[in-house]
Design an enzyme around this catalytic site. Structure first.
Site, PDB file in Angstrom:
ATOM      1  N   GLU A 118       0.827  -1.215   0.000  1.00 18.86           N
ATOM      2  CA  GLU A 118       0.000   0.000   0.000  1.00 18.86           C
ATOM      3  C   GLU A 118       0.858   1.261   0.000  1.00 18.86           C
ATOM      4  OE1 GLU A 118      -2.710   0.480   3.329  1.00 18.86           O
ATOM      5  OE2 GLU A 118      -3.626   2.236   2.417  1.00 18.86           O
ATOM      6  N   LYS A 147      -2.435  -1.952  -3.214  1.00 21.46           N
ATOM      7  CA  LYS A 147      -3.509  -1.101  -2.650  1.00 21.46           C
ATOM      8  C   LYS A 147      -3.140   0.363  -2.845  1.00 21.46           C
ATOM      9  CE  LYS A 147      -5.979  -0.174   1.650  1.00 21.46           C
ATOM     10  NZ  LYS A 147      -6.665  -0.790   2.791  1.00 21.46           N
TER      11      LYS A 147
END
Ligand code: 13P
Length: 336
Positions: free
Chosen positions: A175, A217
């Site tokens: 992420e 992500k």
């Protein structure tokens, strides 16, 4: 198909998405105090357990990201939280970074910590039932930011974390979040996010991470939240697809967006358009925290004994997001 790739597909196939319920105790305290609920371990568990035992969980959610406190808690039925989640056919996951700290020599920027002792912590989480993990690098946009130093040090940390997670038999969620705070245009967000993601993949490849066993992500491509030049949802989807098409290697099976401060409807509508316009081979789904839980939290805070109303609110949101993950959402469905 590798075991890691199988886990990825179990989490994000068929419109399923991820519930990011991994707020640290500090963040969860802010969220609970904002709705006048005391932040105790019992209340934090109580809200989360209501979501974990809902129909929306079983029907729409493929994976839940937990915080260390939650993965060690026992539900009211006596089952451990990872067992409660698995019993709905959902994969338990765990946030393993220890937070973003000031980056030395660039103190307005952040470096995410948590690599020391990570191999041992991963083993413990695997034994508790986790099969995927999350690490968030965070970048701000400003005149001089994100700096090369922040881009390269966070990419390095994300790659070392990912290699260790895969070594432990767990899928890493990678992420890199470029924050929406600021006055920047969507074009700047596009160029900075593309640079950040490309550098992450250079490091992941250097560290021999199996790209078929990760989930990316990222943020969507948006104008800054104080920008005067907002773009349409359609343009958000086009720019987001352009960014990912040019920065993410084809071996990556799926992308699960963070909501990053967008409203529930905005995050749903943008995801829907991304899927409608998806001209890539990537599965595009959601890994939302606020955009899945905000309204459910408000309803719960009105009466923390009212399980049904809280679950009804969450079920609706999860259903809308899962439709959006298949390009099948429309605004009329919101009021049905
Ligand atoms: P939001 O969807 O609220 O941005 O949270 C997702 C997340 O996991 C941030 O790390």
């Amino acid at each position: 198909m590798s075991e890691l790739n199988k886990i990825v597909l179990k989490i994000i196939s068929n419109g399923k998405g991820i519930l990011a319920a991994d707020e640290s105790n500090g963040t969860m305290t802010k969220r609970l105090e904002a709705v006048n609920v005391k932040s105790t371990a019992e209340n934090r568990l109580s809200f989360r357990e209501i979501l974990f035992s809902s129909d929306g969980m079983r029907d729409c959610i493929g994976g839940v990201i937990l915080f260390d406190e939650t993965i060690n808690q026992i539900s009211s039925s006596g089952k451990s939280i990872p067992d409660l989640i698995s019993s709905s056919g959902v994969v338990p996951g765990i946030k393993v970074d220890t937070g973003a700290k000031d980056l030395a020599n660039s103190p307005k920027e952040k470096i995410t910590e948590g690599l020391d002792g990570l191999r041992d912590r991963l083993k413990k989480y695997y034994d508790l039932g986790a099969r995927f993990t999350k690490w968030r690098g965070v970048y701000s946009i400003g005149e001089k930011y994100p700096s090369d130093l922040a881009i390269s040090s966070n990419a390095h940390a994300l790659a070392r974390y990912s290699a260790l997670a895969q070594e432990s038999g767990m899928v890493p969620i990678v992420e890199p979040e470029v924050l929406m705070d600021g006055t920047h245009s969507a074009e700047i967000c596009l160029s900075k996010t593309s640079e950040v993601i490309k550098r992450c993949f250079e490091e992941l490849i250097l560290h021999k991470v199996d790209l078929s066993g990760i989930i990316l992500k990222p943020n969507m491509i948006l104008a800054g939240n104080q920008s005067k030049d907002k773009i349409s949802n359609e343009e958000v989807s086009v720019k987001t697809l352009e960014c990912l098409k040019n920065s993410v290697p084809n071996e990556v099976p799926g992308i699960a967006f963070l909501s990053g401060g967008q409203s529930e409807i905005e995050a749903t509508e943008n995801l829907n358009l991304i899927n409608k316009n998806n001209n890539t081979n990537f599965i595009m789904t959601y890994s939302y925290g606020r955009a899945l839980q905000q309204n459910a939290l408000k309803v719960w805070s009105n009466d923390i004994e009212n399980v049904v109303a809280t679950q009804t609110t969450f079920n609706h949101r999860a259903k809308m997001c899962t439709l959006a993950a298949q390009g099948k959402w429309s605004s009329e469905l919101e009021n049905k």
